[in-house]
Design a protein around this motif. Structure first.
Motif, PDB file in Angstrom:
ATOM      1  N   GLU A 168     -31.116 -14.355   2.569  1.00 44.88           N
ATOM      2  CA  GLU A 168     -30.821 -15.772   2.778  1.00 44.88           C
ATOM      3  C   GLU A 168     -29.323 -15.995   2.914  1.00 44.88           C
ATOM      4  O   GLU A 168     -28.861 -16.690   3.823  1.00 44.88           O
ATOM      5  CB  GLU A 168     -31.403 -16.602   1.630  1.00 44.88           C
ATOM      6  N   VAL A 169     -28.569 -15.379   2.016  1.00 50.75           N
ATOM      7  CA  VAL A 169     -27.109 -15.502   2.087  1.00 50.75           C
ATOM      8  C   VAL A 169     -26.587 -14.887   3.376  1.00 50.75           C
ATOM      9  O   VAL A 169     -25.713 -15.446   4.047  1.00 50.75           O
ATOM     10  CB  VAL A 169     -26.455 -14.831   0.862  1.00 50.75           C
ATOM     11  N   GLY A 170     -27.138 -13.725   3.756  1.00 51.86           N
ATOM     12  CA  GLY A 170     -26.677 -13.062   4.970  1.00 51.86           C
ATOM     13  C   GLY A 170     -26.895 -13.898   6.212  1.00 51.86           C
ATOM     14  O   GLY A 170     -26.002 -14.017   7.067  1.00 51.86           O
ATOM     15  N   ALA A 171     -28.073 -14.504   6.334  1.00 52.21           N
ATOM     16  CA  ALA A 171     -28.350 -15.352   7.492  1.00 52.21           C
ATOM     17  C   ALA A 171     -27.471 -16.597   7.476  1.00 52.21           C
ATOM     18  O   ALA A 171     -27.017 -17.070   8.534  1.00 52.21           O
ATOM     19  CB  ALA A 171     -29.821 -15.739   7.516  1.00 52.21           C
ATOM     20  N   GLU A 172     -27.217 -17.140   6.297  1.00 59.28           N
ATOM     21  CA  GLU A 172     -26.319 -18.296   6.189  1.00 59.28           C
ATOM     22  C   GLU A 172     -24.931 -17.951   6.711  1.00 59.28           C
ATOM     23  O   GLU A 172     -24.299 -18.751   7.417  1.00 59.28           O
ATOM     24  CB  GLU A 172     -26.227 -18.748   4.732  1.00 59.28           C
ATOM     25  N   LEU A 173     -24.449 -16.751   6.372  1.00 59.73           N
ATOM     26  CA  LEU A 173     -23.112 -16.343   6.804  1.00 59.73           C
ATOM     27  C   LEU A 173     -23.004 -16.316   8.325  1.00 59.73           C
ATOM     28  O   LEU A 173     -21.997 -16.758   8.895  1.00 59.73           O
ATOM     29  CB  LEU A 173     -22.783 -14.955   6.235  1.00 59.73           C
ATOM     30  N   ASP A 300     -22.974  -7.047   6.779  1.00 60.46           N
ATOM     31  CA  ASP A 300     -22.944  -5.764   6.079  1.00 60.46           C
ATOM     32  C   ASP A 300     -23.724  -5.878   4.781  1.00 60.46           C
ATOM     33  O   ASP A 300     -23.381  -6.678   3.905  1.00 60.46           O
ATOM     34  CB  ASP A 300     -21.492  -5.374   5.790  1.00 60.46           C
ATOM     35  N   GLN A 301     -24.796  -5.070   4.639  1.00 53.90           N
ATOM     36  CA  GLN A 301     -25.547  -5.034   3.392  1.00 53.90           C
ATOM     37  C   GLN A 301     -25.446  -3.669   2.721  1.00 53.90           C
ATOM     38  O   GLN A 301     -26.202  -3.356   1.795  1.00 53.90           O
ATOM     39  CB  GLN A 301     -27.009  -5.401   3.627  1.00 53.90           C
ATOM     40  N   ASP A 302     -24.514  -2.838   3.188  1.00 49.19           N
ATOM     41  CA  ASP A 302     -24.185  -1.550   2.574  1.00 49.19           C
ATOM     42  C   ASP A 302     -25.414  -0.681   2.365  1.00 49.19           C
ATOM     43  O   ASP A 302     -25.894  -0.484   1.239  1.00 49.19           O
ATOM     44  CB  ASP A 302     -23.444  -1.757   1.251  1.00 49.19           C
ATOM     45  N   GLY A 303     -25.913  -0.125   3.468  1.00 49.95           N
ATOM     46  CA  GLY A 303     -27.101   0.709   3.412  1.00 49.95           C
ATOM     47  C   GLY A 303     -26.938   1.930   2.532  1.00 49.95           C
ATOM     48  O   GLY A 303     -27.890   2.354   1.865  1.00 49.95           O
ATOM     49  N   ALA A 304     -25.721   2.500   2.494  1.00 49.66           N
ATOM     50  CA  ALA A 304     -25.503   3.686   1.668  1.00 49.66           C
ATOM     51  C   ALA A 304     -25.680   3.364   0.188  1.00 49.66           C
ATOM     52  O   ALA A 304     -26.292   4.134  -0.567  1.00 49.66           O
ATOM     53  CB  ALA A 304     -24.115   4.268   1.930  1.00 49.66           C
ATOM     54  N   PHE A 327     -32.747  -4.738  -7.890  1.00 54.05           N
ATOM     55  CA  PHE A 327     -31.330  -4.611  -7.547  1.00 54.05           C
ATOM     56  C   PHE A 327     -31.070  -5.317  -6.226  1.00 54.05           C
ATOM     57  O   PHE A 327     -31.706  -5.015  -5.214  1.00 54.05           O
ATOM     58  CB  PHE A 327     -30.937  -3.136  -7.430  1.00 54.05           C
ATOM     59  N   SER A 328     -30.129  -6.269  -6.233  1.00 52.15           N
ATOM     60  CA  SER A 328     -29.837  -7.056  -5.043  1.00 52.15           C
ATOM     61  C   SER A 328     -28.400  -6.839  -4.593  1.00 52.15           C
ATOM     62  O   SER A 328     -27.472  -6.860  -5.404  1.00 52.15           O
ATOM     63  CB  SER A 328     -30.075  -8.543  -5.306  1.00 52.15           C
ATOM     64  N   VAL A 329     -28.222  -6.617  -3.297  1.00 47.77           N
ATOM     65  CA  VAL A 329     -26.904  -6.461  -2.692  1.00 47.77           C
ATOM     66  C   VAL A 329     -26.441  -7.815  -2.153  1.00 47.77           C
ATOM     67  O   VAL A 329     -27.225  -8.536  -1.522  1.00 47.77           O
ATOM     68  CB  VAL A 329     -26.959  -5.432  -1.537  1.00 47.77           C
ATOM     69  N   THR A 330     -25.197  -8.158  -2.405  1.00 48.53           N
ATOM     70  CA  THR A 330     -24.625  -9.380  -1.848  1.00 48.53           C
ATOM     71  C   THR A 330     -23.974  -9.048  -0.507  1.00 48.53           C
ATOM     72  O   THR A 330     -23.011  -8.276  -0.461  1.00 48.53           O
ATOM     73  CB  THR A 330     -23.584  -9.994  -2.789  1.00 48.53           C
ATOM     74  N   PRO A 331     -24.471  -9.604   0.592  1.00 47.77           N
ATOM     75  CA  PRO A 331     -23.955  -9.234   1.917  1.00 47.77           C
ATOM     76  C   PRO A 331     -22.630  -9.903   2.231  1.00 47.77           C
ATOM     77  O   PRO A 331     -22.246 -10.914   1.628  1.00 47.77           O
ATOM     78  CB  PRO A 331     -25.055  -9.732   2.854  1.00 47.77           C
ATOM     79  N   THR A 332     -21.936  -9.329   3.198  1.00 49.33           N
ATOM     80  CA  THR A 332     -20.692  -9.910   3.710  1.00 49.33           C
ATOM     81  C   THR A 332     -20.750  -9.914   5.234  1.00 49.33           C
ATOM     82  O   THR A 332     -21.475  -9.117   5.839  1.00 49.33           O
ATOM     83  CB  THR A 332     -19.458  -9.110   3.251  1.00 49.33           C
ATOM     84  N   LEU A 333     -19.996 -10.816   5.837  1.00 47.81           N
ATOM     85  CA  LEU A 333     -19.951 -10.886   7.294  1.00 47.81           C
ATOM     86  C   LEU A 333     -18.758 -10.097   7.810  1.00 47.81           C
ATOM     87  O   LEU A 333     -17.643 -10.243   7.310  1.00 47.81           O
ATOM     88  CB  LEU A 333     -19.847 -12.338   7.760  1.00 47.81           C
ATOM     89  N   VAL A 334     -18.992  -9.256   8.808  1.00 50.69           N
ATOM     90  CA  VAL A 334     -17.922  -8.516   9.476  1.00 50.69           C
ATOM     91  C   VAL A 334     -17.804  -9.083  10.889  1.00 50.69           C
ATOM     92  O   VAL A 334     -18.649  -8.818  11.756  1.00 50.69           O
ATOM     93  CB  VAL A 334     -18.210  -7.009   9.517  1.00 50.69           C
ATOM     94  N   ALA A 335     -16.779  -9.896  11.113  1.00 51.35           N
ATOM     95  CA  ALA A 335     -16.597 -10.534  12.415  1.00 51.35           C
ATOM     96  C   ALA A 335     -15.859  -9.596  13.363  1.00 51.35           C
ATOM     97  O   ALA A 335     -14.819  -9.030  13.008  1.00 51.35           O
ATOM     98  CB  ALA A 335     -15.824 -11.840  12.252  1.00 51.35           C
TER      99      ALA A 335
END
Length: 349
Positions: A168-173, A300-304, A327-335
């Protein structure tokens, strides 16, 4: 002339059918697992003796672990899965474990069941299941017999662990980024839901969040969704569907990088430029997105880290932990260069 015996090798499925029990029950007997009744053990052992079943790893499994982890992937074409596998193997290799990968069949729950049964037949010590579409009950049934970590689902269960991205956060970004650039006609490519009613699936959450964000910003009239698949072919078909709309979208948010790659191909084939005529954004931040000639804006949801965490949780489950972990990853946007402000002529179309 000598005739050789070419009879098919007896499998664990044959034993299960002969004993009239499940393959997981046979596997538990072979592994000498806790909780198997004496009556069940005798029944399965009788079937093994009668059929002459001799699995390659049976002796090792009877003594304990096989030091293998089964990995179920929807398909093997998504570059993001490579990041997950890198993290997983880095985590489990020090403990002497190897990963066995099986393609689970994408959006086909029946194919998923066959794939999971195949791993049980091979007596893996644990399973990492990436983005399954089957009902939660099927996952819980498997988890009762073997340590299980599910990656990419938003389920909650006391029987298995979950590793997930905050979709949800990732799509919002992504939507906020495109709106901040000045886009209003923002379209979305999602995966067609072949099972229905699964709100825990990541593509469902990303699409619902896109619609919510568009509505909250007063852009409900510009909502445009192409439901295809999270593949290059799906992204290509989805983009072609969206590009013929009048007026044409000025930006496309693809729910996965692999779909975004297909969308880029469709845009260029139509004689349009990215981002001059249309911006394109993806989701996953797979390594290919950073290549200079791609330069795809992505989440970016850091697959590694997700793969590494899944490996750690599996090893803990194999060692005896029973309490569920989420365990939840907090995503970030890479423009990157694939997104930019729309030109005045596009806004006026």
């Amino acid at each position: 002339m000598v005739t050789r015996d070419r009879r098919r090798r007896v499998t664990i499925t044959d034993v299960a059918e002969h004993a009239q029990v499940s393959t997981t029950a046979v596997s538990k007997v072979l592994r000498n697992a806790y909780g198997v009744s004496e009556a069940m053990r005798l029944k399965v052992q009788a079937a093994i003796d009668e059929l002459g079943y001799r699995p390659h790893n049976a002796a090792r499994a009877m003594r304990g672990r096989t030091f293998t982890i089964g990995v179920l992937l929807p398909h093997i074409r998504n570059p993001f899965f490579a990041d997950i596998l890198d993290g997983l193997t880095d985590e489990i290799s020090a403990s002497g474990y190897q990963a066995i990968m099986v393609q689970s069949g994408g959006n086909d729950p029946a194919a998923e069941r066959r794939a999971s049964d195949a791993l049980v037949d091979r007596q893996v010590d644990g399973v990492l299941w990436v983005a399954p579409v089957c009902p939660r009950g099927q996952l819980e049934k498997l988890a009762k017999d073997i340590p299980l970590v599910v990656l990419g689902r938003h389920d909650r269960s006391a029987l298995y662990d979950c590793v997930l991205d905050d979709d949800e956060v990732g799509a919002e970004l992504v939507v906020e980024h495109l709106i901040a650039l000045g886009h209003r006609r923002i379209a979305h490519i999602t995966q067609k839901d072949t099972v229905g009613g699964r709100t825990a699936l990541l593509h469902t959450i990303r699409a619902a969040t896109y619609e919510r964000m568009m509505t909250e910003h007063g852009l409900a009239d510009h909502i445009a969704i192409a439901a295809t698949s999270y593949t290059e072919e799906g992204g290509y078909d989805g983009a072609r569907e969206l590009l013929v709309r009048d007026p044409r979208p000025t930006a496309i948010f693809a729910g996965a990088d692999q779909a975004a790659f297909g969308a880029l191909a469709a845009v260029h084939e139509a004689g349009l430029s990215v981002p001059g005529d249309i911006s394109v954004a993806g989701y996953d931040n797979a390594r290919l997105t950073g290549l200079a000639h791609v330069a795809l804006t992505s989440v970016d949801q850091d697959g590694a880290i997700m793969g590494q965490t899944a490996g750690r949780l599996l090893l803990e489950r194999i060692a005896g932990r029973t309490a569920a972990v989420r365990f939840s990853v907090t995503p970030t946007l890479v423009a990157r260069r694939s997104t930019a402000s729309p030109g005045p002529s596009l806004l006026g179309e």
